[in-house]
Every structure is written in C-alpha cells, then in structure tokens.
Design a protein around this motif. Sequence first.
Motif, PDB file in Angstrom:
ATOM      1  N   ALA A  80       0.855  -1.179   0.000  1.00 37.90           N
ATOM      2  CA  ALA A  80       0.000   0.000   0.000  1.00 37.90           C
ATOM      3  C   ALA A  80       0.901   1.243   0.000  1.00 37.90           C
ATOM      4  CB  ALA A  80      -0.901   0.001   1.229  1.00 37.90           C
ATOM      5  N   ASP A  81       0.335   2.387  -0.354  1.00 32.14           N
ATOM      6  CA  ASP A  81       1.158   3.591  -0.486  1.00 32.14           C
ATOM      7  C   ASP A  81       1.929   3.926   0.781  1.00 32.14           C
ATOM      8  OD1 ASP A  81      -1.092   4.319   0.925  1.00 32.14           O
ATOM      9  OD2 ASP A  81      -1.394   6.216  -0.130  1.00 32.14           O
ATOM     10  N   TRP A  82       1.287   3.754   1.937  1.00 31.08           N
ATOM     11  CA  TRP A  82       1.955   4.124   3.181  1.00 31.08           C
ATOM     12  C   TRP A  82       3.073   3.154   3.553  1.00 31.08           C
ATOM     13  CZ3 TRP A  82       1.350   0.086   6.496  1.00 31.08           C
ATOM     14  CH2 TRP A  82       0.205  -0.703   6.362  1.00 31.08           C
ATOM     15  N   GLN A  83       3.140   2.029   2.874  1.00 33.44           N
ATOM     16  CA  GLN A  83       4.204   1.057   3.152  1.00 33.44           C
ATOM     17  C   GLN A  83       5.457   1.297   2.305  1.00 33.44           C
ATOM     18  OE1 GLN A  83       1.548  -2.417   2.382  1.00 33.44           O
ATOM     19  NE2 GLN A  83       2.267  -3.138   4.380  1.00 33.44           N
ATOM     20  N   ILE A  84       5.372   2.200   1.347  1.00 36.08           N
ATOM     21  CA  ILE A  84       6.497   2.449   0.444  1.00 36.08           C
ATOM     22  C   ILE A  84       7.336   3.588   1.016  1.00 36.08           C
ATOM     23  CG2 ILE A  84       7.180   2.950  -1.928  1.00 36.08           C
ATOM     24  CD1 ILE A  84       4.335   2.112  -2.772  1.00 36.08           C
ATOM     25  N   SER A  85       8.608   3.337   1.238  1.00 31.28           N
ATOM     26  CA  SER A  85       9.474   4.337   1.849  1.00 31.28           C
ATOM     27  C   SER A  85       9.631   5.562   0.961  1.00 31.28           C
ATOM     28  CB  SER A  85      10.850   3.736   2.155  1.00 31.28           C
ATOM     29  OG  SER A  85      11.552   3.464   0.955  1.00 31.28           O
ATOM     30  N   ARG A  86      10.004   6.651   1.590  1.00 33.18           N
ATOM     31  CA  ARG A  86      10.217   7.912   0.870  1.00 33.18           C
ATOM     32  C   ARG A  86      11.266   7.752  -0.228  1.00 33.18           C
ATOM     33  NH1 ARG A  86      13.132  13.265   3.377  1.00 33.18           N
ATOM     34  NH2 ARG A  86      12.199  14.841   2.022  1.00 33.18           N
ATOM     35  N   PHE A  87      12.393   7.109   0.088  1.00 36.89           N
ATOM     36  CA  PHE A  87      13.454   6.962  -0.901  1.00 36.89           C
ATOM     37  C   PHE A  87      13.030   6.024  -2.036  1.00 36.89           C
ATOM     38  CE2 PHE A  87      17.695   8.340   1.244  1.00 36.89           C
ATOM     39  CZ  PHE A  87      17.114   9.554   1.577  1.00 36.89           C
ATOM     40  N   ALA A  88      12.242   4.997  -1.742  1.00 35.86           N
ATOM     41  CA  ALA A  88      11.759   4.111  -2.804  1.00 35.86           C
ATOM     42  C   ALA A  88      10.819   4.855  -3.744  1.00 35.86           C
ATOM     43  CB  ALA A  88      11.056   2.889  -2.210  1.00 35.86           C
ATOM     44  N   ARG A  89      10.021   5.769  -3.219  1.00 31.32           N
ATOM     45  CA  ARG A  89       9.125   6.575  -4.066  1.00 31.32           C
ATOM     46  C   ARG A  89       9.941   7.463  -5.006  1.00 31.32           C
ATOM     47  NH1 ARG A  89       3.776   8.308  -0.962  1.00 31.32           N
ATOM     48  NH2 ARG A  89       3.578   6.615   0.529  1.00 31.32           N
ATOM     49  N   MET A  90      11.014   8.031  -4.483  1.00 31.60           N
ATOM     50  CA  MET A  90      11.866   8.872  -5.315  1.00 31.60           C
ATOM     51  C   MET A  90      12.489   8.063  -6.444  1.00 31.60           C
ATOM     52  SD  MET A  90      13.729  10.975  -2.215  1.00 31.60           S
ATOM     53  CE  MET A  90      15.035  11.543  -3.276  1.00 31.60           C
ATOM     54  N   ILE A  91      13.069   6.911  -6.096  1.00 30.50           N
ATOM     55  CA  ILE A  91      13.763   6.089  -7.081  1.00 30.50           C
ATOM     56  C   ILE A  91      12.799   5.580  -8.147  1.00 30.50           C
ATOM     57  CG2 ILE A  91      15.089   3.979  -7.448  1.00 30.50           C
ATOM     58  CD1 ILE A  91      16.742   6.019  -6.036  1.00 30.50           C
ATOM     59  N   SER A  92      11.570   5.261  -7.774  1.00 37.04           N
ATOM     60  CA  SER A  92      10.626   4.714  -8.753  1.00 37.04           C
ATOM     61  C   SER A  92      10.364   5.697  -9.881  1.00 37.04           C
ATOM     62  CB  SER A  92       9.307   4.331  -8.069  1.00 37.04           C
ATOM     63  OG  SER A  92       8.600   5.479  -7.612  1.00 37.04           O
ATOM     64  N   ILE A  93      10.295   6.984  -9.557  1.00 36.17           N
ATOM     65  CA  ILE A  93      10.060   8.019 -10.571  1.00 36.17           C
ATOM     66  C   ILE A  93      11.279   8.174 -11.470  1.00 36.17           C
ATOM     67  CG2 ILE A  93       9.697  10.503 -10.888  1.00 36.17           C
ATOM     68  CD1 ILE A  93       8.110  10.426  -8.213  1.00 36.17           C
ATOM     69  N   ILE A  94      12.447   8.260 -10.864  1.00 31.53           N
ATOM     70  CA  ILE A  94      13.672   8.467 -11.634  1.00 31.53           C
ATOM     71  C   ILE A  94      14.004   7.253 -12.481  1.00 31.53           C
ATOM     72  CG2 ILE A  94      16.147   8.905 -11.420  1.00 31.53           C
ATOM     73  CD1 ILE A  94      15.414  10.419  -8.783  1.00 31.53           C
ATOM     74  N   ASP A  95      13.801   6.068 -11.930  1.00 33.93           N
ATOM     75  CA  ASP A  95      14.025   4.824 -12.667  1.00 33.93           C
ATOM     76  C   ASP A  95      13.166   4.781 -13.923  1.00 33.93           C
ATOM     77  OD1 ASP A  95      14.882   1.967 -12.974  1.00 33.93           O
ATOM     78  OD2 ASP A  95      12.795   1.562 -12.479  1.00 33.93           O
ATOM     79  N   ALA A  96      11.893   5.147 -13.780  1.00 34.64           N
ATOM     80  CA  ALA A  96      10.986   5.132 -14.931  1.00 34.64           C
ATOM     81  C   ALA A  96      11.385   6.186 -15.953  1.00 34.64           C
ATOM     82  CB  ALA A  96       9.551   5.357 -14.459  1.00 34.64           C
ATOM     83  N   PHE A  97      11.713   7.384 -15.491  1.00 37.54           N
ATOM     84  CA  PHE A  97      12.092   8.461 -16.408  1.00 37.54           C
ATOM     85  C   PHE A  97      13.296   8.062 -17.254  1.00 37.54           C
ATOM     86  CE2 PHE A  97      14.772  12.157 -17.332  1.00 37.54           C
ATOM     87  CZ  PHE A  97      13.901  12.924 -18.074  1.00 37.54           C
TER      88      PHE A  97
END
Length: 427
Positions: A280-297
């Motif tokens: 769930a969204d609240w289970q995803i760490s702050r740094f993992a959220r950052m990396i997911s965007i940059i990885d996709a870009f």
Amino acid sequence: MWFRRKIGGLSKPSQVEGTSRNTLTRQRARLPVDLLQLGMQVIELDRPWTEVPVLFQGFTLEDASQAAILRRYCEWVLVEDDERNLTPIIERITVLKRRTTEPLEESQSLIEELPRAQRAWSRTQNFVEQVTRDIEAGNEFSLKDARPVIRDCVDSVKANSSAMFWMGRIKSRDAYTAEHCLRVAILTIAFARFLGVPEEDLETAGMCGLLHDLGKLKVPDHILNKPAPLTPEELQIMRKHTNLGYEMLRSDPNLDPIIVDVARHHHERIDGKGYPRQLADWQISRFARMISIIDAFDAITSDRCYRNGRPAAEAIKILYKNRGQQFDPAMVEAFIRLIGIYPAGSLVELTSGEVAIVVAAHPGRKLKPRIEIVLDAQKQPTPSRVVDLSAESSTLEIATALPDDAYGVSLRERIRELIASASKNAS
C-alpha cells in the motif's frame, strides 16, 4: 511533496506540571522529516511504526541516526517540543516549499565543474562495470568502493548539477544497465537535494540509486537484453530482479537498510498494484518513491536493445499521467520542476532558428531554461553565447526539442571542448 498535504500548526499548548508557563510550554506540530531536530519527542509517523526500523513507538530523538532513519522512510511526523523550539522550525516550512521553485544553488560554473564531473562519472562507471563483470562471472563482488565513488558524485552535483546531467546525456545502447544505474544515482542525488534532504543523506540517496537494479545482473541475458517485448513468462522472470537484488544486498552489514529496501521496493506502486509485494502507499518508503520516478524516467528516455528512447517531454507526460496511481503525485510534480521540460544537455531549436544546448532548467519557469546557443539561424557554427530565457529581457523562446546530434551538434564533443578550455584556463 509534503507541502502538498495539510500541515498541522501548533496544537493547543500544555504546561509541564510544576514549571513556569513561560519556559516549558509543550506543544505538538506535524513537521516534514527534513526539519527534525534532536530533542524532539516523536509522537506519530505518517505510516505504522512497524514499517520503520525503529526500536520504540514514540521516542525522543537523541542522535542523528534516529532522525536519518525517519527521513529515509517517512515524509512527515508528529512531534512534541518546547514552543520556543517549534515556532522557528515551523516558520522554515515555507522556505522548504519555496526551494522547489528555484534553481539548485551553484558554487561552480558549468565549464568549471565539467572536468570534475567527468572524473567522478568515469570512476563510478568503472566501479559499476567491475561489479557487473564479477557478478556475471559468478565471482565474489565487493561494494566497499561504492560510497567513495558516490561521494565524488555528490560533491560534483552540489557544485553544479548540470555538469553531471550533461554527462548522463551521453548514452550507450549496449551498456544500458550499468549506465542506467549511474544516471539514476545522479538524478537521485540532485532530486534529494532539490527536495531539501539534508546533505548528510545525499550519499545514501545516491547509493540507493546506484544499487537499485543490482538484481538485474542475475536475470538471464536472453531476457534482460531481448530485442523484443517480453512474454508474460519472461516478464515474471524479469520482475524477480527486485527480490534478487534484495537477497544480494541484505547480507552486507555495511549497507544502510534503506538501500536494501529500495532495491526490493522501487517497483511498488501508490495504488498497491506494484511488485514484488503489492505494498500500500503508506508502506512504500520515501526513498523508494523517489527512485521509482527516476528509474521510470531514465528507462523511458534511454535507447534499449528493442526500441529507441523517447523524448524527455514525452516521458514527463507519462509520469504526470500516472501520478497518484503508479507514482507519488507531489513527488512527480517536484521532479518535473527539477529537470524541466527541456533537461540540461538537451538540444533545442529556438523561434529564431538558432540551435542551442540546454545548460540548466529553471524550476519556476519550465519552458525557459538557461541555454548555450551553438548554431545560427542557418544552422552554421557561431560563437557560443549563454542566454537565460527566464530573464525578462529575453525575447527568445524554444520552438522545439531536437534529437541528440541533430545538425551535427555533438554533446560529447562540446563537453570535450569545454573541458579542454577549463584545463587551459587553469594552467
């Protein structure tokens, strides 16, 4: 991102029994994690306590390592402290919000920083390639040099992030995995700095980016580099790279746990439909959220063995469309402000017909970056000049983005020229 959510102000004051109201009035406030200070009592997190590697539920911040853990996993926390301490910190929320509308500070010009950026890039690339060779050969691999090379990258990004961005624009289709990890590391360092993450966390953020896809080196080559879309069965094997990376990294006692967390969870989604654990969204760490965007870009904009990379503007549209579903929405908007519609190192054509290289994006004016004009309206070489399109006096505008190497303009060659010029000036 945190400033898109409602930030609670000071709660009703409470007086500590037996003390002066003027000196020990205790109050509570909901703060962005980057504003935490020692001595604050942490009352509540933005996620269950069990999702963060802390020993106690509710504790007083007594050392920097405790605050660092909260910064890497959470976005905000509810704290309690003396009113005299909380009031000036709450006033800094506006400053943190404003920094994501302004360019990153630069202590060096692009031409001054490029030589160091090139050295840092080459050293880190050599490290990644050595680890790749060791893993592919089935040998023991060492990550002891990871942090030193990332430290060099952090120093360069802090001086002038555009220099590293320029280095990242030179891509090789045959070295995608290694270069991808390096580009994600650089963008993560810059993004973390842009969001206000304290400098002591920038190396860890870069390490998360550098090692996030390590598990892909365990994926069979005929799947990893297949020159065609993967079958459902092959896709399932590919998706195992998150757990493979997790298993490879978790045994290293010298790695920060958040680096291991990101390797496993950078493909989780805000809507709970990601992998490998459907968090769930609240289970995803702050740094993992950052990396997911940059990885996709980076994946979208890079050439792969089965397709050419898409323009940055198209990648941005994809990120924006999937905000709130795949990606943290406020982080997506902040990332777009950081890189702009025309990222540093991009080639563009102006309404005047001239051709320019983007020097740096302006977060508050995404369509008006700082540029270096290299071709005149007839597409002939011209003495270069730097123009800030966001300046009120500028009448130039960007007409369109151009593919790399259009009209014979080579970013690789321009970097060589600028480094040679910097060396000459230094001697």
